[in-house]
Design a protein around this motif. Structure first.
Motif: not given
Length: 356
Positions: A322-327
């Motif tokens: 669930p770690l998101p990518p950097i915006e």
């Protein structure tokens, strides 16, 4: 099951399971917690990117650590960790880097499973293990010196390869080993080969190094593997120069993935200045650039580091969910940050000089 058990650190080649006697000592220096790369969409391991990055950093003088925090070890299965180790060993050997050791993250929930992972890592070709205490039951463990000491003592005793203590309160529910406990473990557990201090506590580093770097320590508390002395390593590189004056041994730093030549150069200067004080201004200058970059990039976490690698090297990708990518907007700000631009400039200068 063959494993690394003798004083010369005989290890597996990590490809077909056969053992061979190659001595890969644990040495002071710069270690990179290598990211685990994933294929877009499937999140399967991107072994081509891993192989390229392992060789790239090793050629700069950086030693690899697989399946740590930056490597998202918590997101990996046992078999994936084994695959990473075997792939890294094959890539290093194919590049003629047969004497580069591999450190593998093997910390997990229980003592039993951690020991199991240490054995699997050794069989796959890892030379050393690094172990963090799980924070799931931190409410019980954090206040129990006896339990924490028992954890690393048992893991070290049963692991076929030397073990490094990983002290990272931010990833273990606030569990933070003090210098007394780490020193006691170093004295009592001959298969412990060091500590990584991602607590960033320079005083703690100084106190531990004062004991283990004393000339008497090696004779009073010999290691099970003489090629694996007890190293005191920072978890960041922003205090590498002062830690060198405290007789510590280097750093395990995520910045070495983005700026391997700069990281190694700072370590070399930090060591050389003891013999040649005229190098101190240059060491201080580079420490300032590296320290600012380390702080700025670390705040962008795994996703930011991977995005920078994608920009610089053409691989990196995104973390496993669930770690998101950097915006995108956040990455553009990161890339444009003067601290990042400074380290990119220095890295290009240093890598260009070595390449030429």
């Amino acid at each position: 099951m063959a494993a690394a058990t003798n004083g010369t650190n005989g290890v597996h080649n990590g490809v077909n399971g056969s053992a061979h006697a190659v001595s890969r000592p644990l040495t002071p220096g710069i270690y990179a917690p290598i990211p685990t790369f994933f294929l877009p969409g499937s999140e399967d391991l991107d072994l081509e990117a891993l192989s390229a990055h392992i060789v790239r950093t090793a050629n700069a003088g950086v030693l690899p650590l697989l399946a740590g925090s930056m490597g998202e070890g918590i997101h990996l299965t046992h078999s994936e960790r084994v695959t990473l180790i075997k792939t890294a060993r094959k890539a290093l050997d194919s590049a003629g880097l047969t004497r580069i050791p591999i450190v593998a993250g093997t910390g997990t929930g229980s003592t039993r499973e951690t020991v199991e992972l240490c054995r699997e890592a050794a069989e796959a070709g890892a030379d050393y293990a690094i172990v963090i205490a799980s924070g799931y039951f931190a409410g019980v463990l954090a206040g129990s010196k006896k339990a924490l000491k028992a954890f690393w003592s048992e893991v070290a005793e049963k692991s076929p390869i030397p073990v490094i203590i990983y002290n990272y309160p931010g990833a273990s529910g606030g569990i933070d080993l003090d210098s007394d406990l780490i020193t006691e473990l170093a004295q009592e557990c001959p298969n412990l080969a060091g500590v990584k201090l991602t607590c960033g506590n320079v005083g703690k580093l100084t106190r531990i190094a004062a004991t283990v770097s004393d000339p008497s320590f090696a004779s009073l508390y010999p290691r099970k593997n003489p090629n694996a002395p007890f190293l005191v390593l920072g978890g960041f590189i922003d205090f590498l120069l002062p830690s060198s004056y405290a007789n510590a041994h280097g750093a395990i730093t995520g910045l070495a993935n983005v700026a391997p030549y700069s990281s190694v150069k700072l370590f070399q200067l930090s060591e050389a200045v003891h013999k040649d004080p005229s190098l101190l201004p240059e060491a201080q200058r580079l420490q300032a650039i590296v320290g600012r970059a380390d702080f700025t990039i670390a705040k962008a976490s795994i996703s930011g580091t991977k995005a920078l690698m994608e920009k610089l090297y053409g691989y990196g990708g995104v973390p496993r969910k669930p770690l998101p990518p950097i915006e995108p907007e956040a990455f553009e700000a990161l890339w444009a940050h003067p601290h990042v631009q400074d380290i990119v400039r220095v890295e290009r200068e240093l890598s260009g000089k070595i390449a030429s």
